[in-house]
Scaffold this active site. Structure first.
Site, short mmCIF file in Angstrom:
data_model
loop_
_atom_site.label_atom_id
_atom_site.label_comp_id
_atom_site.label_asym_id
_atom_site.label_seq_id
_atom_site.Cartn_x
_atom_site.Cartn_y
_atom_site.Cartn_z
N LYS A 1 132.82 2.32 21.81
CA LYS A 1 133.07 2.01 20.59
C LYS A 1 132.41 1.18 19.61
O LYS A 1 131.84 -0.33 20.33
CB LYS A 1 134.53 1.47 20.78
CG LYS A 1 135.03 0.53 19.34
CD LYS A 1 136.57 0.14 19.72
CE LYS A 1 137.02 -0.87 18.37
NZ LYS A 1 138.24 -1.15 18.51
N LYS B 1 133.30 5.93 18.10
CA LYS B 1 134.30 5.43 16.85
C LYS B 1 133.13 4.80 16.19
O LYS B 1 132.40 3.71 16.77
CB LYS B 1 135.71 4.75 17.87
CG LYS B 1 136.40 3.29 16.49
CD LYS B 1 137.17 3.05 16.72
CE LYS B 1 137.92 2.34 15.71
NZ LYS B 1 139.09 1.30 16.20
C1 PBG Z 1 141.59 -2.62 18.18
C2 PBG Z 1 141.02 -1.53 17.33
C3 PBG Z 1 140.53 -1.67 15.93
C4 PBG Z 1 140.82 -0.57 15.05
C5 PBG Z 1 140.99 -0.21 16.65
N1 PBG Z 1 141.60 -0.77 17.47
C6 PBG Z 1 139.75 -2.78 15.24
C7 PBG Z 1 138.69 -3.13 15.74
O1 PBG Z 1 138.28 -3.25 17.12
O2 PBG Z 1 138.40 -3.93 15.29
C8 PBG Z 1 140.14 -0.15 13.76
C9 PBG Z 1 140.39 1.10 13.30
C10 PBG Z 1 139.99 0.92 11.79
O3 PBG Z 1 139.21 0.95 11.50
O4 PBG Z 1 140.47 2.29 11.20
N2 PBG Z 1 140.26 -2.85 18.98
#
Ligand code: PBG
Length: 307
Positions: free
Chosen positions: A181, A233
């Site tokens: 991520k 992601k």
């Molecule tokens: C929480 C989380 C996030 C997303 C999914 N879980 C945000 C982040 O890490 O700031 C992003 C999902 C999206 O942008 O659609 N950690």
């Protein structure tokens, strides 16, 4: 001759559940995506099921934020309540809990902050957060989650959650790890959707978007720790990571077409620049071609009809 076919079975629908509203509220930066009141969770899960969607992932929008994110550790907190509602609505639906603290902390970061971070700009105490994640995973499993999905990129999160789940008799609950991520600007609209603002950035725990090899190492580390599904992601800007990971693991892979990707398409469609259906099907097909087995997308309900 077609090599890749996306079907409804590949899609996972993210849902935002807001305990502070009684009517659906559209997310300003994500036209067509809503915050749902708790009373609508069952109906939304049923609607997805009727569309042929087999899995949902739930995000809570809470009024009860504190430094720890303790609402998500309570059996009667929002996370547990929304999971129970989804579980009860459709027995066959795969219910996934997003396991993170950013939606539940007042400072907006994905774990507890180090005491040496007085300006709260994002130096997270990794190991203290792991203990909380263990509790959160067990609460999610007790509430009926089939899969827990740690999204905070803490080192050791998968192993910690696996151990805690097994100790509490939830050896049948799987882990979908947000394995690679990236600290991405594509999450902007999501933070709008879950009402999360924070100082600093997430670069002390999420990945540098410049690092492909490190992403593979992070993902394989999660596999070693016991992850059942590995996620990359965001999606479109990281297809190379997905394809490389496909070559290095036999685990199922997931990809998240995140909020910014959705918003970019929606706004371009609204401007008359692109064909919505064609472009969504093209992006979903690209994810699968690059090696993904599962696709988390805000377009799941519509795409179920288009595919
Ligand atoms: C929480 C989380 C996030 C997303 C999914 N879980 C945000 C982040 O890490 O700031 C992003 C999902 C999206 O942008 O659609 N950690």
């Amino acid at each position: 001759m077609r090599e890749t076919v996306v079907t409804r079975n590949d899609l996972v629908l993210p849902l935002f559940v807001n305990e502070g509203i009684s009517e659906p509220v559209e997310v300003v930066s994500m036209p067509g995506v809503f915050n749902w009141p708790e009373s609508s969770v069952a109906d939304e899960v049923k609607r997805a099921w009727e569309n042929g969607i087999k899995a949902v992932i739930l995000f809570g929008v809470t009024k009860h934020k504190d430094a720890l994110g303790s609402d998500s550790l309570k059996a009667d907190g929002l996370m547990a309540r929304m999971l129970r509602s989804a579980r009860a609505a459709v027995p066959g639906m795969v219910v996934i809990a997003d396991n993170c603290f950013c939606e539940y902390t007042d400072h907006g970061h994905c774990g507890v902050l180090k005491t040496g971070d007085p300006d709260q700009s994002g130096v997270v105490d990794n190991d203290a957060t792991l203990a909380n994640l263990q509790q959160q995973a067990v609460v999610a499993a007790e509430a009926g989650a089939d899969l827990v999905a740690p999204s905070g990129m803490m080192d050791g999160m998968v192993e910690a959650m696996r151990v805690a789940l097994d100790q509490h008799g939830f050896d049948h609950v799987g882990i979908m790890a947000y394995a690679a991520k990236f600290a991405s600007s594509f999450y902007g609209p999501f933070r709008d959707a879950v009402d999360s603002t924070f100082k600093g950035n997430r670069q002390t725990y999420q990945m540098d978007s410049a690092n492909g090899r490190e992403a593979i190492a992070e993902a394989l580390q999660d596999e070693m720790e016991g992850a059942d599904i590995l996620m990359v992601k965001p999606g479109l800007a990281y297809l190379d990571v997905l394809a490389r990971l496909r070559d290095q693991t036999d685990k199922p892979l997931a990809v998240y077409q995140v909020s910014g990707e959705y918003s970019m398409i929606k706004h371009a469609v609204a401007a008359g620049a692109i064909d919505e259906k064609a472009i969504v099907v093209e992006t979903l097909t690209a994810f699968k071609r690059a090696g993904s087995d599962l696709i988390l997308t805000y377009y799941a309900n519509e795409a179920a009809h288009w595919l």
